[in-house]
Design a protein around this motif. Structure first.
Motif, mmCIF file in Angstrom:
data_model
loop_
_atom_site.group_PDB
_atom_site.id
_atom_site.type_symbol
_atom_site.label_atom_id
_atom_site.label_comp_id
_atom_site.label_asym_id
_atom_site.label_seq_id
_atom_site.Cartn_x
_atom_site.Cartn_y
_atom_site.Cartn_z
ATOM 1 N N THR A 125 20.746 14.256 87.333
ATOM 2 C CA THR A 125 19.785 15.203 88.087
ATOM 3 C C THR A 125 19.805 15.733 88.947
ATOM 4 O OG1 THR A 125 17.831 14.109 88.448
ATOM 5 C CG2 THR A 125 17.788 14.092 85.856
ATOM 6 N N PRO A 126 19.159 17.620 89.162
ATOM 7 C CA PRO A 126 19.636 18.103 90.503
ATOM 8 C C PRO A 126 18.607 17.342 91.301
ATOM 9 C CG PRO A 126 19.251 19.434 88.585
ATOM 10 C CD PRO A 126 19.848 17.516 87.845
ATOM 11 N N ALA A 127 17.821 16.829 90.862
ATOM 12 C CA ALA A 127 16.639 16.682 91.631
ATOM 13 C C ALA A 127 17.001 14.735 92.536
ATOM 14 C CB ALA A 127 15.311 15.795 91.138
ATOM 15 N N LYS A 128 18.052 14.213 91.368
ATOM 16 C CA LYS A 128 18.582 12.732 91.574
ATOM 17 C C LYS A 128 19.907 12.680 92.434
ATOM 18 C CE LYS A 128 14.773 10.340 90.652
ATOM 19 N NZ LYS A 128 14.656 9.754 89.338
ATOM 20 N N CYS A 129 20.424 14.033 92.092
ATOM 21 C CA CYS A 129 21.726 14.270 92.584
ATOM 22 C C CYS A 129 21.350 15.207 93.799
ATOM 23 C CB CYS A 129 22.410 13.807 91.854
ATOM 24 S SG CYS A 129 24.346 13.732 92.474
ATOM 25 N N ALA A 130 22.051 14.269 95.833
ATOM 26 C CA ALA A 130 21.990 15.301 96.255
ATOM 27 C C ALA A 130 23.747 14.989 96.945
ATOM 28 C CB ALA A 130 21.100 14.413 97.534
ATOM 29 N N PRO A 131 23.646 16.101 97.781
ATOM 30 C CA PRO A 131 24.977 16.452 98.356
ATOM 31 C C PRO A 131 25.187 14.765 99.095
ATOM 32 C CG PRO A 131 23.602 17.664 98.987
ATOM 33 C CD PRO A 131 22.925 17.280 98.330
ATOM 34 N N THR A 132 26.479 14.502 99.494
ATOM 35 C CA THR A 132 26.838 13.477 100.148
ATOM 36 C C THR A 132 28.090 14.048 101.991
ATOM 37 O OG1 THR A 132 29.509 13.097 99.202
ATOM 38 C CG2 THR A 132 27.039 12.132 98.013
ATOM 39 N N ALA A 133 28.298 13.274 102.440
ATOM 40 C CA ALA A 133 28.748 13.299 103.346
ATOM 41 C C ALA A 133 30.082 13.882 103.223
ATOM 42 C CB ALA A 133 29.156 12.049 104.440
ATOM 43 N N TYR A 134 30.780 13.159 101.310
ATOM 44 C CA TYR A 134 31.525 13.869 101.470
ATOM 45 C C TYR A 134 32.024 15.501 100.485
ATOM 46 C CZ TYR A 134 33.416 9.286 101.481
ATOM 47 O OH TYR A 134 33.892 7.796 102.344
ATOM 48 N N SER A 135 30.358 15.625 99.697
ATOM 49 C CA SER A 135 30.637 16.894 99.547
ATOM 50 C C SER A 135 29.824 18.279 100.099
ATOM 51 C CB SER A 135 29.356 16.970 98.623
ATOM 52 O OG SER A 135 27.752 16.960 99.184
ATOM 53 N N ARG A 136 29.538 17.754 101.909
ATOM 54 C CA ARG A 136 29.423 18.851 102.887
ATOM 55 C C ARG A 136 30.236 18.667 103.695
ATOM 56 N NH1 ARG A 136 24.493 14.796 103.457
ATOM 57 N NH2 ARG A 136 23.091 15.865 103.102
ATOM 58 N N LEU A 137 31.203 18.080 103.296
ATOM 59 C CA LEU A 137 32.770 18.206 104.029
ATOM 60 C C LEU A 137 33.476 18.990 103.910
ATOM 61 C CD1 LEU A 137 36.129 16.028 105.711
ATOM 62 C CD2 LEU A 137 35.899 17.384 104.363
ATOM 63 N N PHE A 138 33.262 19.165 102.318
ATOM 64 C CA PHE A 138 34.037 20.209 100.924
ATOM 65 C C PHE A 138 33.118 21.571 101.552
ATOM 66 C CE2 PHE A 138 36.215 17.158 97.135
ATOM 67 C CZ PHE A 138 36.830 16.427 98.877
ATOM 68 N N LYS A 139 32.152 21.395 101.585
ATOM 69 C CA LYS A 139 31.221 22.566 101.273
ATOM 70 C C LYS A 139 31.505 23.641 103.189
ATOM 71 C CE LYS A 139 28.249 25.065 99.256
ATOM 72 N NZ LYS A 139 29.180 25.513 97.303
ATOM 73 N N ALA A 140 31.267 22.571 103.588
ATOM 74 C CA ALA A 140 31.750 23.360 105.071
ATOM 75 C C ALA A 140 33.213 24.002 104.881
ATOM 76 C CB ALA A 140 31.690 22.256 106.344
ATOM 77 N N ALA A 141 34.120 23.222 104.706
ATOM 78 C CA ALA A 141 35.629 24.270 104.370
ATOM 79 C C ALA A 141 35.310 25.157 104.167
ATOM 80 C CB ALA A 141 36.382 23.217 103.859
ATOM 81 N N CYS A 142 34.952 25.087 102.144
ATOM 82 C CA CYS A 142 34.771 26.059 101.483
ATOM 83 C C CYS A 142 33.352 26.072 100.901
ATOM 84 C CB CYS A 142 35.607 25.446 100.438
ATOM 85 S SG CYS A 142 37.470 25.433 100.935
ATOM 86 N N PRO A 143 32.429 27.470 102.208
ATOM 87 C CA PRO A 143 31.221 27.689 101.407
ATOM 88 C C PRO A 143 31.443 28.188 99.914
ATOM 89 C CG PRO A 143 31.683 27.994 103.568
ATOM 90 C CD PRO A 143 33.148 28.097 102.911
ATOM 91 N N ARG A 144 31.886 28.853 99.492
ATOM 92 C CA ARG A 144 31.262 29.630 98.208
ATOM 93 C C ARG A 144 31.975 28.713 96.669
ATOM 94 N NH1 ARG A 144 34.616 33.104 101.054
ATOM 95 N NH2 ARG A 144 33.333 34.623 102.070
ATOM 96 N N ALA A 145 31.943 27.407 97.256
ATOM 97 C CA ALA A 145 33.099 26.699 96.415
ATOM 98 C C ALA A 145 31.920 25.559 95.437
ATOM 99 C CB ALA A 145 34.484 25.932 96.207
ATOM 100 N N TYR A 146 32.454 25.424 94.713
ATOM 101 C CA TYR A 146 31.209 23.754 93.829
ATOM 102 C C TYR A 146 31.870 22.530 94.953
ATOM 103 C CZ TYR A 146 28.224 25.078 89.929
ATOM 104 O OH TYR A 146 27.798 25.393 89.155
ATOM 105 N N SER A 147 30.521 21.737 95.521
ATOM 106 C CA SER A 147 31.265 20.758 96.239
ATOM 107 C C SER A 147 30.435 19.213 95.579
ATOM 108 C CB SER A 147 30.136 21.189 97.507
ATOM 109 O OG SER A 147 29.284 21.331 97.114
ATOM 110 N N TYR A 148 29.304 19.912 94.918
ATOM 111 C CA TYR A 148 29.472 18.386 93.928
ATOM 112 C C TYR A 148 28.681 18.923 92.541
ATOM 113 C CZ TYR A 148 24.811 18.912 94.858
ATOM 114 O OH TYR A 148 23.091 19.077 95.126
ATOM 115 N N ALA A 149 28.344 18.833 92.148
ATOM 116 C CA ALA A 149 27.844 19.027 90.073
ATOM 117 C C ALA A 149 26.925 19.424 90.219
ATOM 118 C CB ALA A 149 27.577 17.598 89.587
#
Length: 220
Positions: A125-149
């Protein structure tokens, strides 16, 4: 929609066709309805959905292989993209390496398979699935793209249904600033092949009156 790279064809009929990234489990050039094998950057569309509107996004949930831009043709709806080459900054444990070169970057879910990285099971669920260090790396490089579910808030875009065609550009120059693509700088790799469920990319119709315009360049 996605791009395939490092593809090899063993016969003139198209049989024996395989790609190092974005392959679709088919032995021919046509994917015949099969989806992309991760890791692959995805351009995703839900057309004429809620209230007749279109929803679209660039997704890194299944990993990354090439930069992608989605640009509505009417200019009044926002573009979205992942313009960065994440293969350059991919952590070693996520890299897909061919002939000593990183050609794709896996998602943490594919690499490790845990519920926390895959947003499944107790983390489904969104409440239980938080960003991780890996998804934050993706998000920092591509702020408009989906980085995790559950990265919906900053990654899903809407356009009034029927009001625009959509350009899908691989390896765009200048990110979301336009349709121009960079000229290839190396002939080391075979041409990138666009996966379009077996149809001719020039004639794909997303919806009546909605024509997708596809521009494809050779993989650098």
């Amino acid at each position: 929609m996605w791009g395939r790279t490092l593809c090899v064809q063993s016969s003139s009929s198209g049989a024996g066709f395989a790609c190092a990234t974005g392959d679709c489990g088919s032995d021919t050039v046509e994917c015949s309805g099969h989806g992309a094998a991760p890791p692959a950057t995805l351009a995703e569309f839900t057309l004429a959905s809620i209230g007749g509107d279109d929803f679209y996004d660039v997704s890194l949930v299944d990993g990354f292989n090439v930069p992608v831009l989605i640009a509505p043709a009417n200019g009044s709806c926002p573009a979205t993209d992942c313009p960065a080459d994440l293969n350059v900054q991919c952590p070693p444990e996520l890299r897909v390496v061919v002939a000593g070169e990183t050609v794709a970057c896996r998602s943490a879910c594919e690499a490790f398979g845990t519920e926390a990285y895959c947003c499944s099971g107790e983390h489904g669920t969104p409440a239980k699935c938080a960003p991780t260090a890996y998804s934050r790396l993706f998000k920092a490089a591509c702020p408009r793209a989906y980085s995790y579910a559950y990265d919906d808030a900053t990654s899903t875009f809407t356009c009034a249904g029927g009001s625009a065609g959509y350009g899908v550009v691989f390896c765009p120059a200048g990110g979301s600033s336009g349709y121009q693509v960079s000229p290839p700088t190396s002939a080391a790799y075979p041409p990138m092949v666009f996966s379009s469920q077996g149809a001719d990319p020039a004639t794909i119709t997303l919806l009546p009156l909605l024509m997708a315009i596809f521009q494809v360049m050779s993989m650098q």
